[in-house]
Design an enzyme around this catalytic site. Sequence first.
Site, PDB file in Angstrom:
ATOM      1  N   ASP A  13       0.807  -1.226   0.000  1.00 50.39           N
ATOM      2  CA  ASP A  13       0.000   0.000   0.000  1.00 50.39           C
ATOM      3  C   ASP A  13       0.837   1.272   0.000  1.00 50.39           C
ATOM      4  O   ASP A  13       0.427   2.302   0.536  1.00 50.39           O
ATOM      5  CB  ASP A  13      -0.972   0.015   1.203  1.00 50.39           C
ATOM      6  CG  ASP A  13      -1.905  -1.163   1.188  1.00 50.39           C
ATOM      7  OD1 ASP A  13      -2.229  -1.644   0.083  1.00 50.39           O
ATOM      8  OD2 ASP A  13      -2.306  -1.626   2.279  1.00 50.39           O
ATOM      9  N   LYS A  16       1.786   2.218  -5.127  1.00 51.57           N
ATOM     10  CA  LYS A  16       2.308   1.672  -6.397  1.00 51.57           C
ATOM     11  C   LYS A  16       1.381   2.000  -7.581  1.00 51.57           C
ATOM     12  O   LYS A  16       1.845   2.405  -8.637  1.00 51.57           O
ATOM     13  CB  LYS A  16       2.484   0.148  -6.282  1.00 51.57           C
ATOM     14  CG  LYS A  16       3.485  -0.252  -5.205  1.00 51.57           C
ATOM     15  CD  LYS A  16       3.547  -1.754  -5.013  1.00 51.57           C
ATOM     16  CE  LYS A  16       2.328  -2.358  -4.378  1.00 51.57           C
ATOM     17  NZ  LYS A  16       2.092  -2.011  -2.963  1.00 51.57           N
ATOM     18  N   GLY A  40      -4.583  -4.153  -3.914  1.00 51.29           N
ATOM     19  CA  GLY A  40      -5.559  -3.094  -4.191  1.00 51.29           C
ATOM     20  C   GLY A  40      -4.748  -1.875  -4.557  1.00 51.29           C
ATOM     21  O   GLY A  40      -4.127  -1.267  -3.694  1.00 51.29           O
ATOM     22  N   HIS A  41      -4.695  -1.549  -5.847  1.00 55.51           N
ATOM     23  CA  HIS A  41      -3.868  -0.437  -6.313  1.00 55.51           C
ATOM     24  C   HIS A  41      -4.772   0.727  -6.716  1.00 55.51           C
ATOM     25  O   HIS A  41      -5.589   0.592  -7.629  1.00 55.51           O
ATOM     26  CB  HIS A  41      -2.989  -0.891  -7.490  1.00 55.51           C
ATOM     27  CG  HIS A  41      -1.953  -1.899  -7.069  1.00 55.51           C
ATOM     28  ND1 HIS A  41      -1.022  -2.430  -7.920  1.00 55.51           N
ATOM     29  CD2 HIS A  41      -1.703  -2.453  -5.854  1.00 55.51           C
ATOM     30  CE1 HIS A  41      -0.256  -3.279  -7.248  1.00 55.51           C
ATOM     31  NE2 HIS A  41      -0.656  -3.319  -6.002  1.00 55.51           N
ATOM     32  N   GLN A 221       1.929  -6.006  -3.276  1.00 57.37           N
ATOM     33  CA  GLN A 221       2.338  -6.130  -1.875  1.00 57.37           C
ATOM     34  C   GLN A 221       3.640  -5.338  -1.662  1.00 57.37           C
ATOM     35  O   GLN A 221       3.878  -4.378  -2.374  1.00 57.37           O
ATOM     36  CB  GLN A 221       2.514  -7.603  -1.456  1.00 57.37           C
ATOM     37  CG  GLN A 221       1.210  -8.377  -1.352  1.00 57.37           C
ATOM     38  CD  GLN A 221       0.644  -8.816  -2.683  1.00 57.37           C
ATOM     39  OE1 GLN A 221       1.298  -9.491  -3.453  1.00 57.37           O
ATOM     40  NE2 GLN A 221      -0.582  -8.439  -2.970  1.00 57.37           N
TER      41      GLN A 221
HETATM   42  P1  GDP Z   1      -0.764   0.416  -3.560  1.00 59.22           P
HETATM   43  O1  GDP Z   1      -1.371  -0.869  -3.117  1.00 59.22           O
HETATM   44  O2  GDP Z   1       0.705   0.468  -3.330  1.00 59.22           O
HETATM   45  O3  GDP Z   1      -1.136   0.784  -4.964  1.00 59.22           O
HETATM   46  O4  GDP Z   1      -1.387   1.541  -2.615  1.00 59.22           O
HETATM   47  P2  GDP Z   1      -2.941   1.674  -2.190  1.00 59.22           P
HETATM   48  O5  GDP Z   1      -3.711   2.162  -3.342  1.00 59.22           O
HETATM   49  O6  GDP Z   1      -3.412   0.449  -1.522  1.00 59.22           O
HETATM   50  O7  GDP Z   1      -2.828   2.744  -1.038  1.00 59.22           O
HETATM   51  C1  GDP Z   1      -2.278   4.009  -1.235  1.00 59.22           C
HETATM   52  C2  GDP Z   1      -3.339   5.047  -0.845  1.00 59.22           C
HETATM   53  O8  GDP Z   1      -2.727   6.315  -0.723  1.00 59.22           O
HETATM   54  C3  GDP Z   1      -4.403   5.217  -1.922  1.00 59.22           C
HETATM   55  O9  GDP Z   1      -5.619   5.587  -1.315  1.00 59.22           O
HETATM   56  C4  GDP Z   1      -3.862   6.368  -2.769  1.00 59.22           C
HETATM   57  O10 GDP Z   1      -4.885   7.094  -3.443  1.00 59.22           O
HETATM   58  C5  GDP Z   1      -3.228   7.223  -1.707  1.00 59.22           C
HETATM   59  N1  GDP Z   1      -2.047   7.999  -2.127  1.00 59.22           N
HETATM   60  C6  GDP Z   1      -1.072   7.680  -3.009  1.00 59.22           C
HETATM   61  N2  GDP Z   1      -0.097   8.616  -3.005  1.00 59.22           N
HETATM   62  C7  GDP Z   1      -0.480   9.549  -2.109  1.00 59.22           C
HETATM   63  C8  GDP Z   1       0.116  10.755  -1.621  1.00 59.22           C
HETATM   64  O11 GDP Z   1       1.217  11.141  -2.000  1.00 59.22           O
HETATM   65  N3  GDP Z   1      -0.580  11.434  -0.664  1.00 59.22           N
HETATM   66  C9  GDP Z   1      -1.786  11.029  -0.176  1.00 59.22           C
HETATM   67  N4  GDP Z   1      -2.372  11.752   0.756  1.00 59.22           N
HETATM   68  N5  GDP Z   1      -2.372   9.895  -0.609  1.00 59.22           N
HETATM   69  C10 GDP Z   1      -1.723   9.162  -1.543  1.00 59.22           C
HETATM   70  P1  IMO Z   2      -0.937  -4.133  -2.328  1.00 51.93           P
HETATM   71  O1  IMO Z   2      -0.496  -4.670  -3.646  1.00 51.93           O
HETATM   72  C1  IMO Z   2      -1.024  -4.565   2.019  1.00 51.93           C
HETATM   73  C2  IMO Z   2      -1.148  -8.629   3.595  1.00 51.93           C
HETATM   74  C3  IMO Z   2      -2.403  -9.058   4.310  1.00 51.93           C
HETATM   75  C4  IMO Z   2      -1.840 -10.080   5.273  1.00 51.93           C
HETATM   76  C5  IMO Z   2      -0.737 -10.748   4.467  1.00 51.93           C
HETATM   77  C6  IMO Z   2      -1.170 -12.030   3.775  1.00 51.93           C
HETATM   78  O2  IMO Z   2      -2.238  -3.415  -2.376  1.00 51.93           O
HETATM   79  O3  IMO Z   2       0.146  -3.355  -1.678  1.00 51.93           O
HETATM   80  P2  IMO Z   2      -2.729 -12.667   1.712  1.00 51.93           P
HETATM   81  O4  IMO Z   2      -4.058 -12.132   1.290  1.00 51.93           O
HETATM   82  O5  IMO Z   2      -1.658 -12.472   0.714  1.00 51.93           O
HETATM   83  O6  IMO Z   2      -2.841 -14.076   2.220  1.00 51.93           O
HETATM   84  O7  IMO Z   2      -2.345 -11.793   3.018  1.00 51.93           O
HETATM   85  O8  IMO Z   2      -0.353  -9.798   3.481  1.00 51.93           O
HETATM   86  N1  IMO Z   2      -1.351  -8.113   2.222  1.00 51.93           N
HETATM   87  C7  IMO Z   2      -1.270  -6.820   1.894  1.00 51.93           C
HETATM   88  N2  IMO Z   2      -1.069  -5.736   2.659  1.00 51.93           N
HETATM   89  N3  IMO Z   2      -1.110  -4.429   0.666  1.00 51.93           N
HETATM   90  C8  IMO Z   2      -1.289  -5.518  -0.111  1.00 51.93           C
HETATM   91  O9  IMO Z   2      -1.264  -5.459  -1.450  1.00 51.93           O
HETATM   92  C9  IMO Z   2      -1.413  -6.791   0.492  1.00 51.93           C
HETATM   93  N4  IMO Z   2      -1.627  -8.039   0.036  1.00 51.93           N
HETATM   94  C10 IMO Z   2      -1.568  -8.843   1.097  1.00 51.93           C
HETATM   95  O10 IMO Z   2      -3.013  -7.978   4.963  1.00 51.93           O
HETATM   96  O11 IMO Z   2      -1.228  -9.426   6.352  1.00 51.93           O
HETATM   97 MG    MG Z   3      -2.911  -1.568  -1.871  1.00 53.02          MG
END
Ligand code: GDP
Ligand code: IMO
Ligand code: MG
Length: 423
Positions: A13, A16, A40-41, A221
Amino acid sequence: MKVDILLGLQWGDEGKGKVVDYLAPKYDIIARFQGGPNAGHTLEFDGIKHVLHQIPSGIFHGNCLNIIGNGVVLDPVVFRKEIEALYKLSIDPKKNLLISNRCHLILPTHKLLDKAYEEEKGEKKIGSTLKGIGPAYGSKIARAGLRLGDILSNDFEKKFSETIEEHKAILEAYEIEVDDHLLLEFKDSLEFIKDFEIGSTEYVLNNNLKKGKRILAEGAQGSLLDVDFGSYPFVTSSNTTVSGVCSGLGIPPRRVDKVYGIFKAYCTRVGSGPFPTELLNDVGEKLQKQGNEFGATTGRPRRCGWLDLVSLNYSCMINGVTDLFMMKTDVLEGFDEINVANSYTTNDEKSEELPFSLEHVTPSYKNMKGWSETIADMQTKKLTVEVLDYIAFIEHYLETPINLVSYGPDRKETVFKKDDSWS
Ligand code: GDP
Ligand code: IMO
Ligand code: MG
């Protein structure tokens, strides 16, 4: 041409999805190499927020081919939902999406098994997203999985029924029944996926490299969730680090060029497992609130803490990171002071190395001055002294430059520190 890689350096998270979408115009192909619907991107542009799980984050760029590589475990049911959400936005992913025939399938029973195994663990549960990731990779390694290419063969029905029967036998011990509608929904989704381009993506990728095309591999991840180098057993079931790119796409190591390591200006973790810099106080709550730290896949609140340079350094080492991207810098606005962990003490011994277990480490912190200015108001070269000090301290410790700073969820809220290195 070479392949660049973008991957998370923390517990996922990191942002990415946002950065891959931002960089996509510089690439011809975006390829996912591991993970599955546990990811979840999030992408934001033109006032709309999109969350992608299995589809690469270059999908909104019509000129970019998006590849789901062989290392991904694919849930056809989730795939269908993602595609239908794109259709609603008048995006036709059939034009620029290609899926590996070697992807392993997540069966409905894999999801039920995931739940059963987690419940059995009780207090020691991993905190899995329950998307069937562990059991599906388990079947793959046990040489008992079904691959996407199998659905095109005549004996698929037989293989499918046999596998479901095997899973049912295990589930019986947990008193879990398999609802027929889950199997029907799965089969319908397989018919849906047949309309998409399915093929030997390893050839497509290598042929395109020969033609001089630019490829970006999109990690899912984060490095601290890697099955080998993460905080085992509280990890996911794939190699989230650079090695996953070679095995998950069929690309030789000598083809790898830049490795972009992405991290939040602080740290979060969702699910169970050790988190040395976690803040179980009002500071942690403030980070969670300002960062809107709720999971993009499960909606669970993310645990928050200070930036941890010991683990970040480890991730940089394992991945050979060439460029650092610092995300969510805006979330640190309005803190009087900011702490950064720069060593750990384990059994009275202080070290900058990551120990075998993170369970009983006490981090030491470098205390830094916070800032109250809004990063959005600062031009690239006018970042305040405090922000520049923060960046310089991290760069010095990690011996790697921070070349991109993100200060908001929107595509536009991004600055390059050294623009000339991106031409
Ligand atoms: P990913 O899994 O690495 O793609 O990241 P996620 O989408 O799960 O979580 C990142 C969260 O931070 C999302 O809600 C993005 O919209 C938000 N986000 C990304 N970059 C920034 C930033 O620079 N500032 C803020 N406030 N939010 C951001
Ligand atoms: P992105 O790509 C954050 C965590 C879960 C759990 C562990 C194992 O959005 O960054 P799994 O479902 O793989 O059996 O879970 O890994 N986890 C993540 N945490 N971002 C993710 O993906 C994750 N995918 C799995 O919360 O601790
Ligand atoms: Mg994510």
